[in-house]
Design a protein around this motif. Sequence first.
Motif, mmCIF file in Angstrom:
data_model
loop_
_atom_site.group_PDB
_atom_site.id
_atom_site.type_symbol
_atom_site.label_atom_id
_atom_site.label_comp_id
_atom_site.label_asym_id
_atom_site.label_seq_id
_atom_site.Cartn_x
_atom_site.Cartn_y
_atom_site.Cartn_z
ATOM 1 N N ASN A 15 -49.670 32.477 -92.013
ATOM 2 C CA ASN A 15 -49.182 31.101 -91.886
ATOM 3 C C ASN A 15 -47.786 31.029 -91.271
ATOM 4 N N GLN A 98 -49.958 29.196 -87.011
ATOM 5 C CA GLN A 98 -50.767 30.275 -87.565
ATOM 6 C C GLN A 98 -50.887 31.404 -86.556
ATOM 7 N N GLU A 133 -51.007 37.245 -95.778
ATOM 8 C CA GLU A 133 -51.752 35.978 -95.793
ATOM 9 C C GLU A 133 -51.212 35.028 -96.850
ATOM 10 N N SER A 136 -45.255 32.840 -97.729
ATOM 11 C CA SER A 136 -44.914 31.561 -97.095
ATOM 12 C C SER A 136 -43.452 31.478 -96.665
#
Length: 145
Positions: A15, A98, A133, A136
């Motif tokens: 992300n 992404q 994955e 953040s």
Amino acid sequence: MSEISTFESRTGRVNCTSEELYHFLTDIRNFERFIPKDKFSDISMDKDSCSFNVTMLGKVNIHIGEKKEFSEVVFSGNAAQINEFSLAVKFGDKGYAQSEAKLSVLAYLNPFLKMLAAEPINKFLEKIIEEMEKFSGWNEIRREM
């Protein structure tokens, strides 16, 4: 005689943009947040390199070997049991904010050591992709020179 052994992760979805991922990867100090202190000791880091001790493996030295802006970063290293190895992270944009990323480890291993190392290395690669994955904080990175 040692031969080159290759281990690859699955492709993971991250992300962040490939630019954010590149800036994160090219400062090794950003990885400090992922290092479990109970498994590593004598950790020393700067922007381009790090060293640490791992139980049963000994001293590990890693440095940034190659950089291809916004697409690949290769870390090179050595350890007592594995003379030379590299960890390549290849990545690229896949939509708004992404990226996709894939990891590969290349190491010179004799057949016996390859057999012993295959499962832990594959688990390591899967764990790294999973953490990438879930992570953040790609834009909360060091950008100092």
